[in-house]
Design a protein around this motif. Sequence first.
Motif, PDB file in Angstrom:
ATOM      1  N   LEU A 262       3.840   0.058  -1.686  1.00  0.00           N
ATOM      2  CA  LEU A 262       4.220  -1.345  -1.746  1.00  0.00           C
ATOM      3  C   LEU A 262       3.067  -2.283  -1.401  1.00  0.00           C
ATOM      4  O   LEU A 262       2.741  -3.185  -2.166  1.00  0.00           O
ATOM      5  CB  LEU A 262       5.404  -1.578  -0.798  1.00  0.00           C
ATOM      6  N   GLY A 263       2.435  -2.090  -0.270  1.00  0.00           N
ATOM      7  CA  GLY A 263       1.384  -3.002   0.175  1.00  0.00           C
ATOM      8  C   GLY A 263       0.192  -3.025  -0.759  1.00  0.00           C
ATOM      9  O   GLY A 263      -0.393  -4.082  -1.019  1.00  0.00           O
ATOM     10  N   ILE A 264      -0.172  -1.882  -1.285  1.00  0.00           N
ATOM     11  CA  ILE A 264      -1.334  -1.815  -2.178  1.00  0.00           C
ATOM     12  C   ILE A 264      -0.988  -2.419  -3.538  1.00  0.00           C
ATOM     13  O   ILE A 264      -1.801  -3.118  -4.137  1.00  0.00           O
ATOM     14  CB  ILE A 264      -1.847  -0.365  -2.299  1.00  0.00           C
ATOM     15  N   ILE A 265       0.242  -2.202  -3.997  1.00  0.00           N
ATOM     16  CA  ILE A 265       0.676  -2.818  -5.258  1.00  0.00           C
ATOM     17  C   ILE A 265       0.716  -4.335  -5.106  1.00  0.00           C
ATOM     18  O   ILE A 265       0.295  -5.076  -5.997  1.00  0.00           O
ATOM     19  CB  ILE A 265       2.042  -2.273  -5.706  1.00  0.00           C
TER      20      ILE A 265
ATOM     21  N   ILE B  59       9.377   2.943 -11.882  1.00  0.00           N
ATOM     22  CA  ILE B  59      10.054   1.773 -12.463  1.00  0.00           C
ATOM     23  C   ILE B  59       9.998   0.593 -11.498  1.00  0.00           C
ATOM     24  O   ILE B  59       9.689  -0.534 -11.890  1.00  0.00           O
ATOM     25  CB  ILE B  59      11.512   2.121 -12.825  1.00  0.00           C
ATOM     26  N   ASP B  60      10.287   0.845 -10.206  1.00  0.00           N
ATOM     27  CA  ASP B  60      10.240  -0.226  -9.220  1.00  0.00           C
ATOM     28  C   ASP B  60       8.820  -0.757  -9.038  1.00  0.00           C
ATOM     29  O   ASP B  60       8.614  -1.954  -8.848  1.00  0.00           O
ATOM     30  CB  ASP B  60      10.789   0.249  -7.877  1.00  0.00           C
TER      31      ASP B  60
ATOM     32  N   LYS C  16      15.615  -7.720  -1.855  1.00  0.00           N
ATOM     33  CA  LYS C  16      15.265  -6.693  -0.901  1.00  0.00           C
ATOM     34  C   LYS C  16      14.225  -7.240   0.058  1.00  0.00           C
ATOM     35  O   LYS C  16      13.336  -7.978  -0.334  1.00  0.00           O
ATOM     36  CB  LYS C  16      14.697  -5.473  -1.611  1.00  0.00           C
ATOM     37  N   PHE C  17      14.344  -6.860   1.305  1.00  0.00           N
ATOM     38  CA  PHE C  17      13.416  -7.302   2.332  1.00  0.00           C
ATOM     39  C   PHE C  17      12.572  -6.108   2.754  1.00  0.00           C
ATOM     40  O   PHE C  17      13.103  -5.064   3.097  1.00  0.00           O
ATOM     41  CB  PHE C  17      14.209  -7.833   3.529  1.00  0.00           C
ATOM     42  N   ALA C  18      11.259  -6.239   2.665  1.00  0.00           N
ATOM     43  CA  ALA C  18      10.376  -5.134   3.043  1.00  0.00           C
ATOM     44  C   ALA C  18       9.192  -5.671   3.808  1.00  0.00           C
ATOM     45  O   ALA C  18       8.659  -6.736   3.477  1.00  0.00           O
ATOM     46  CB  ALA C  18       9.889  -4.392   1.808  1.00  0.00           C
TER      47      ALA C  18
ATOM     48  N   LEU D 194       7.650  -4.515  -9.679  1.00  0.00           N
ATOM     49  CA  LEU D 194       7.038  -5.317  -8.623  1.00  0.00           C
ATOM     50  C   LEU D 194       5.814  -6.073  -9.135  1.00  0.00           C
ATOM     51  O   LEU D 194       5.550  -7.183  -8.704  1.00  0.00           O
ATOM     52  CB  LEU D 194       6.640  -4.428  -7.439  1.00  0.00           C
ATOM     53  N   ILE D 195       5.101  -5.490 -10.062  1.00  0.00           N
ATOM     54  CA  ILE D 195       3.938  -6.176 -10.634  1.00  0.00           C
ATOM     55  C   ILE D 195       4.364  -7.112 -11.758  1.00  0.00           C
ATOM     56  O   ILE D 195       3.940  -8.270 -11.811  1.00  0.00           O
ATOM     57  CB  ILE D 195       2.911  -5.155 -11.168  1.00  0.00           C
TER      58      ILE D 195
END
Length: 173
Positions: A70-73, A36-37, A1-3, A41-42
Amino acid sequence: KFALAGLHNVFRAQRVPNPLIDQLGDPLCIKPLSPIDALDLISRPIEYIGFQIKPDLHMEAVLANTNYYLGIIQFFGYKLVESLSTQYSKYYAASKQRPPFPLNSKQLGSIISSNDLNEGIRKRIQWTLELDPRYYMLARCIAWLYYYHEGDRSKSSLGFKVEEIQEVATQCH
């Protein structure tokens, strides 16, 4: 995935005529990840470098404090990897253990409570709010509504309707 994580870059590129991002397709709203995602991610990058995260109360606290964004994780993950690489010998003896090394509550707790992490999260939220004066105004209106309804948890736990936020915005303007 691209984010693309980081609204300041996305917002700037949106105003440029014929930006490269438009060539990639229709933009999607970047919203909080599912639990879950977010955990994936972590945990997946950490597993690739030989460590193992068990879902426990510390990870729930991390995900709750990052609001699943997302960015903070990603920033938390960066700080976690940085801590593991600089303090490896403090927690592990290479001759006694083999990968995957379990991350213990003490390690996660020290990272969660670090001033560097919390300041970095605060800056990222501030950057997002400063992108557009409207973001900052909306955040202040919502914060005021939470303050106003502090005694009524049933009201504030459900969030607020757009009309309620608009009413506060027109009263303050």
